[in-house]
Design an enzyme around this catalytic site. Structure first.
Site, PDB file in Angstrom:
ATOM      1  N   GLY A  31     157.247 -32.175  77.140  1.00 46.19           N
ATOM      2  CA  GLY A  31     158.647 -32.201  76.708  1.00 46.19           C
ATOM      3  C   GLY A  31     159.294 -30.836  76.494  1.00 46.19           C
ATOM      4  N   ILE A  32     159.890 -30.683  75.324  1.00 47.39           N
ATOM      5  CA  ILE A  32     160.670 -29.479  75.003  1.00 47.39           C
ATOM      6  C   ILE A  32     159.787 -28.223  75.021  1.00 47.39           C
ATOM      7  CG2 ILE A  32     161.946 -28.349  73.125  1.00 47.39           C
ATOM      8  CD1 ILE A  32     162.955 -31.209  72.329  1.00 47.39           C
ATOM      9  N   ASP A  91     145.418 -27.409  66.883  1.00 47.28           N
ATOM     10  CA  ASP A  91     146.052 -28.373  65.979  1.00 47.28           C
ATOM     11  C   ASP A  91     146.849 -27.547  64.971  1.00 47.28           C
ATOM     12  OD1 ASP A  91     146.808 -30.146  64.029  1.00 47.28           O
ATOM     13  OD2 ASP A  91     144.822 -31.051  63.758  1.00 47.28           O
ATOM     14  N   ASN A 112     157.245 -25.601  67.763  1.00 46.76           N
ATOM     15  CA  ASN A 112     157.845 -26.769  68.426  1.00 46.76           C
ATOM     16  C   ASN A 112     157.050 -28.058  68.229  1.00 46.76           C
ATOM     17  OD1 ASN A 112     159.313 -28.254  70.801  1.00 46.76           O
ATOM     18  ND2 ASN A 112     157.153 -28.218  71.394  1.00 46.76           N
ATOM     19  N   TYR A 154     160.243 -38.438  58.705  1.00 46.90           N
ATOM     20  CA  TYR A 154     160.749 -37.581  59.800  1.00 46.90           C
ATOM     21  C   TYR A 154     161.987 -36.824  59.330  1.00 46.90           C
ATOM     22  CZ  TYR A 154     161.789 -35.957  64.530  1.00 46.90           C
ATOM     23  OH  TYR A 154     162.028 -35.160  65.633  1.00 46.90           O
ATOM     24  N   LYS A 206     162.146 -32.698  58.926  1.00 51.24           N
ATOM     25  CA  LYS A 206     163.049 -31.885  59.750  1.00 51.24           C
ATOM     26  C   LYS A 206     164.123 -31.210  58.891  1.00 51.24           C
ATOM     27  CE  LYS A 206     161.059 -32.455  63.713  1.00 51.24           C
ATOM     28  NZ  LYS A 206     160.461 -31.290  64.406  1.00 51.24           N
ATOM     29  N   ILE A 226     166.516 -36.224  73.270  1.00 52.75           N
ATOM     30  CA  ILE A 226     166.109 -35.638  74.537  1.00 52.75           C
ATOM     31  C   ILE A 226     165.098 -36.599  75.157  1.00 52.75           C
ATOM     32  CG2 ILE A 226     165.176 -33.548  75.634  1.00 52.75           C
ATOM     33  CD1 ILE A 226     167.625 -33.011  73.782  1.00 52.75           C
ATOM     34  N   THR A 252     162.194 -37.355  76.330  1.00 54.02           N
ATOM     35  CA  THR A 252     160.815 -36.849  76.460  1.00 54.02           C
ATOM     36  C   THR A 252     159.869 -38.004  76.102  1.00 54.02           C
ATOM     37  OG1 THR A 252     160.628 -36.219  74.135  1.00 54.02           O
ATOM     38  CG2 THR A 252     161.551 -34.561  75.638  1.00 54.02           C
ATOM     39  N   PRO A 253     158.546 -37.806  76.282  1.00 52.97           N
ATOM     40  CA  PRO A 253     157.604 -38.869  75.895  1.00 52.97           C
ATOM     41  C   PRO A 253     157.809 -39.326  74.453  1.00 52.97           C
ATOM     42  CG  PRO A 253     156.467 -37.203  77.184  1.00 52.97           C
ATOM     43  CD  PRO A 253     157.874 -36.694  76.985  1.00 52.97           C
TER      44      PRO A 253
HETATM   45  N1  NAD Z   1     162.810 -35.535  72.018  1.00 55.51           N
HETATM   46  C1  NAD Z   1     163.790 -35.538  71.135  1.00 55.51           C
HETATM   47  O1  NAD Z   1     164.750 -36.295  71.223  1.00 55.51           O
HETATM   48  C2  NAD Z   1     163.761 -34.605  69.961  1.00 55.51           C
HETATM   49  C3  NAD Z   1     164.906 -34.518  69.176  1.00 55.51           C
HETATM   50  C4  NAD Z   1     164.924 -33.667  68.103  1.00 55.51           C
HETATM   51  C5  NAD Z   1     163.805 -32.904  67.817  1.00 55.51           C
HETATM   52  N2  NAD Z   1     162.697 -33.008  68.572  1.00 55.51           N
HETATM   53  C6  NAD Z   1     161.547 -32.185  68.216  1.00 55.51           C
HETATM   54  O2  NAD Z   1     161.187 -31.391  69.330  1.00 55.51           O
HETATM   55  C7  NAD Z   1     159.795 -31.094  69.282  1.00 55.51           C
HETATM   56  C8  NAD Z   1     159.156 -31.447  70.616  1.00 55.51           C
HETATM   57  O3  NAD Z   1     159.325 -32.833  70.837  1.00 55.51           O
HETATM   58  P1  NAD Z   1     159.238 -33.506  72.286  1.00 55.51           P
HETATM   59  O4  NAD Z   1     160.323 -34.468  72.355  1.00 55.51           O
HETATM   60  O5  NAD Z   1     159.091 -32.483  73.332  1.00 55.51           O
HETATM   61  O6  NAD Z   1     157.897 -34.358  72.077  1.00 55.51           O
HETATM   62  P2  NAD Z   1     156.629 -34.597  72.992  1.00 55.51           P
HETATM   63  O7  NAD Z   1     155.902 -35.720  72.355  1.00 55.51           O
HETATM   64  O8  NAD Z   1     156.997 -34.666  74.415  1.00 55.51           O
HETATM   65  O9  NAD Z   1     155.795 -33.233  72.781  1.00 55.51           O
HETATM   66  C9  NAD Z   1     155.244 -32.895  71.538  1.00 55.51           C
HETATM   67  C10 NAD Z   1     153.966 -32.109  71.791  1.00 55.51           C
HETATM   68  O10 NAD Z   1     153.420 -31.740  70.517  1.00 55.51           O
HETATM   69  C11 NAD Z   1     152.030 -31.928  70.575  1.00 55.51           C
HETATM   70  N3  NAD Z   1     151.466 -32.115  69.233  1.00 55.51           N
HETATM   71  C12 NAD Z   1     151.559 -33.230  68.436  1.00 55.51           C
HETATM   72  N4  NAD Z   1     150.871 -33.027  67.300  1.00 55.51           N
HETATM   73  C13 NAD Z   1     150.340 -31.772  67.380  1.00 55.51           C
HETATM   74  C14 NAD Z   1     149.522 -31.000  66.518  1.00 55.51           C
HETATM   75  N5  NAD Z   1     149.079 -31.476  65.351  1.00 55.51           N
HETATM   76  N6  NAD Z   1     149.174 -29.753  66.904  1.00 55.51           N
HETATM   77  C15 NAD Z   1     149.605 -29.264  68.098  1.00 55.51           C
HETATM   78  N7  NAD Z   1     150.360 -29.945  68.963  1.00 55.51           N
HETATM   79  C16 NAD Z   1     150.725 -31.199  68.600  1.00 55.51           C
HETATM   80  C17 NAD Z   1     151.824 -33.165  71.464  1.00 55.51           C
HETATM   81  O11 NAD Z   1     150.506 -33.213  71.981  1.00 55.51           O
HETATM   82  C18 NAD Z   1     152.891 -32.947  72.503  1.00 55.51           C
HETATM   83  O12 NAD Z   1     152.393 -32.231  73.622  1.00 55.51           O
HETATM   84  C19 NAD Z   1     159.230 -31.903  68.091  1.00 55.51           C
HETATM   85  O13 NAD Z   1     159.146 -31.046  66.973  1.00 55.51           O
HETATM   86  C20 NAD Z   1     160.309 -32.954  67.882  1.00 55.51           C
HETATM   87  O14 NAD Z   1     160.313 -33.440  66.561  1.00 55.51           O
HETATM   88  C21 NAD Z   1     162.640 -33.843  69.649  1.00 55.51           C
END
Ligand code: NAD
Length: 260
Positions: free
Chosen positions: A17-18, A63, A90, A156, A160, A191, A193-194
């Site tokens: 994702g991001i 982690d 992130n 959550y 945040k 966004i 993403t998964p």
């Molecule tokens: N997707 C959205 O709509 C959205 C919106 C607002 C904020 N966010 C934030 O953006 C960030 C990325 O989210 P995303 O949508 O890309 O999610 P995602 O699930 O695609 O990716 C998150 C990644 O974090 C990793 N992860 C989870 N726990 C972990 C840990 N303990 N240690 C290390 N890595 C770990 C996962 O393995 C994964 O690869 C997150 O902080 C999420 O809260 C996402």
């Protein structure tokens, strides 16, 4: 395209994702990138994509909630690329389906979500400040629109929201101490993403990804959901010298989600 060639960046959660989009964007502009993720194979995959383009990245399994892992990640990155001057906190998890406030398992979910989404950001910032306080750097913490308004579940939202104020506090602390470190937060809307796609599996009102997309779309006045690159572009800006007068700021990239 060498605007970030002096940057040595650690990006957590860079396997998906991001985080993956951010790693690619920073590397494309010349940064050396250490991609970390609890899923080591996913981090490796992102690093390999970058390397295959002739750009600079390596991967580490990490982690973020594990306090002792952070020092080793900074040391390995410095050994590979030189002193770290960028940290993107992130990695995160959603509370979807688990963040049940009133039920007995709610407290365990609260603690787990907090440890990854908020405590780990604190851990990363503490080491980053120790490592960057003389030579300087930039920290970007990925919060959410859910750090500005409610609606995602207590853990959550609280995690945040905590990231938002932790960021401001660190910015002010670094200023007070005379450390040349900027610290800003990013607040994405939804966004695709998964993490978001998984919501379809647990949401009471939608049963397919298409229905979920339709529902979320209505909450974004701009008329589309975000792409990971929309957020990567904001993070790129916040670590670059273009944002040199920004610290303690919250960059909202949400297609208008919070304006309605
Ligand atoms: N997707 C959205 O709509 C959205 C919106 C607002 C904020 N966010 C934030 O953006 C960030 C990325 O989210 P995303 O949508 O890309 O999610 P995602 O699930 O695609 O990716 C998150 C990644 O974090 C990793 N992860 C989870 N726990 C972990 C840990 N303990 N240690 C290390 N890595 C770990 C996962 O393995 C994964 O690869 C997150 O902080 C999420 O809260 C996402």
């Amino acid at each position: 395209m060498n605007q970030l060639k002096t940057k040595v960046a650690i990006i957590t959660g860079g396997g998906s994702g991001i985080g993956a989009a951010t790693a690619e964007r920073l590397a494309e502009q010349g940064a050396s990138v250490m991609v970390t993720d609890i899923n080591g194979d996913a981090a490796e995959h992102t690093a390999r994509v970058i390397q295959q383009r002739g750009q600079t990245a390596q991967a580490l399994a990490q982690d973020v909630a594990e306090p002792d892992a952070w020092r080793a990640v900074f040391e390995a990155t410095a050994k590979a690329f030189g002193p770290v001057n960028v940290l993107v906190n992130n990695a995160g998890v959603s509370g979807a389906g688990r963040d049940r406030f009133e039920e007995p398992e709610g407290l365990d979910a609260w603690r787990q979500i907090m440890s990854i989404n908020l405590d780990a950001v604190n851990l990363g910032c503490r080491i980053a400040i120790q490592e960057m306080k003389v030579s300087g750097g930039a920290i970007v913490n990925v919060s959410s629109v859910m750090g500005l308004v409610g609606g995602a579940g207590p853990a959550y939202n609280a995690s945040k929201g905590g990231v938002r104020l932790l960021t401001k506090s660190i910015a002010s602390y670094c200023g007070r101490m005379g450390y040349p470190i900027r610290c800003n937060s990013v607040h994405p809307g939804y966004i695709w993403t998964p993490m978001v796609r998984q919501i379809a599996e647990v949401h009471e009102e939608v049963s397919t990804e298409a229905e979920l997309k339709e529902m979320l779309l209505l909450q974004h006045p701009i008329g589309r959901l975000g792409e990971a690159d929309d957020i990567a572009n904001g993070i790129r800006f916040l670590i670059s010298d273009e944002s040199s007068f920004m610290t303690g700021s919250e960059l909202v990239i949400d297609g208008g989600y919070t304006c309605v």
